[in-house]
Design an enzyme around this catalytic site. Sequence first.
Site, PDB file in Angstrom:
ATOM      1  N   HIS A 240     -18.749 -10.421  -7.064  1.00  0.00           N
ATOM      2  CA  HIS A 240     -17.689  -9.340  -7.782  1.00  0.00           C
ATOM      3  C   HIS A 240     -16.485  -9.811  -7.836  1.00  0.00           C
ATOM      4  O   HIS A 240     -15.713 -10.034  -8.571  1.00  0.00           O
ATOM      5  CB  HIS A 240     -18.471  -8.060  -6.851  1.00  0.00           C
TER       6      HIS A 240
HETATM    7  C1  BDR Z   1     -17.257  -3.852  -5.450  1.00  0.00           C
HETATM    8  O1  BDR Z   1     -18.127  -3.236  -4.349  1.00  0.00           O
HETATM    9  C2  BDR Z   1     -17.947  -3.652  -3.649  1.00  0.00           C
HETATM   10  O2  BDR Z   1     -19.145  -3.790  -2.733  1.00  0.00           O
HETATM   11  C3  BDR Z   1     -17.634  -5.419  -3.867  1.00  0.00           C
HETATM   12  O3  BDR Z   1     -16.949  -5.760  -2.703  1.00  0.00           O
HETATM   13  C4  BDR Z   1     -17.020  -5.189  -4.568  1.00  0.00           C
HETATM   14  O4  BDR Z   1     -15.682  -4.640  -4.782  1.00  0.00           O
HETATM   15  C5  BDR Z   1     -18.916  -3.983  -6.321  1.00  0.00           C
HETATM   16  O5  BDR Z   1     -18.820  -2.895  -6.888  1.00  0.00           O
END
Ligand code: BDR
Length: 313
Positions: A240
């Site tokens: 992500h």
């Molecule tokens: C986001 O949530 C976190 O767990 C990850 O680091 C990312 O920034 C994804 O939904």
Amino acid sequence: MAPQPLIIDCDPGIDDAIAMLLALASPELEVLAITTVAGNVPLANTTANGLRVLDLAGRADLPLAAGSSRPLIWVPEDDSSATHGETGLDGSELPAPSRAAADEHAVDLIARLALERPGEITLVAVGPLTNVALLAAMHPAAFAALRRIIAMGGASNGGNMSPSAEFNVWFDPEATERVLQSGQDVTLVGLDVTRQAILTSADIEALEQLPTIGPAVAGMLRFYMRKHVAWYGEEIVYQHDSLALAYAIDPDILGLVYCHVEVDTGVGPARGATLVDRLGVFGGSANAHWAERVDVERFRALLLSRLASLSCR
Ligand code: BDR
Ligand code: CA
């Protein structure tokens, strides 16, 4: 072209750690500082993890400042330690940090740098937007002096904390809405595109062979994969946060639509949902560049080649 000056506000977090490494390996970027926020795990852990990743990358010279230890209004009972482990970087086996965080609050550090270089700095926020909303409230001139904000957050076709809410927005919906209403140039890189930004088991095996960073990177990604297998039934890991950084490096990686986005800040089951008003039915003015399309192979090639280059330095 001169490298873009950039600050990363993050909650490391396994995919945050990989995003930091991507940024530090990229000559297009001049990383000025790292700031941390509570999110995936508590602030003490995200801060220690940020320092550990800078040590791993040989960049203990960079300033790292800790920010907000909780969201603006409501503290959720849950975090993401089930996904990232109790430390937030489980599986990495990284040693304790070599130093303490800077003696300055994250929000003050961002404000100071933004005023030193007005109109130049991109703030890439890959955790909950608490620090960014506090910056807008406490240092409005510095907030306005940022060039732009690129945030990993939101989802318009299915969340990961509820059917409609993505983690970073869900953790601090009021902060996200505050940033969306700010008038700054905001880009949101949400799950619609980040769920296509994957690494596979084969990629992790290759990364493991890299000198210096290989074992830690592979170890944390394998830990991160456990939750992905349990939830999605596939041996993949979503990157992500790296996708938000990749967009700062290479804008052709994402296709965006400029429209009105707002957050459900109510206390019902849709709390933290991002409502992406592509048809303009709410009548609100456009306030965000929303990522709709991703060039997956371009992203993967960038991430894998940059991680390899970092380990060669
Ligand atoms: C986001 O949530 C976190 O767990 C990850 O680091 C990312 O920034 C994804 O939904
Ligand atoms: Ca994150």
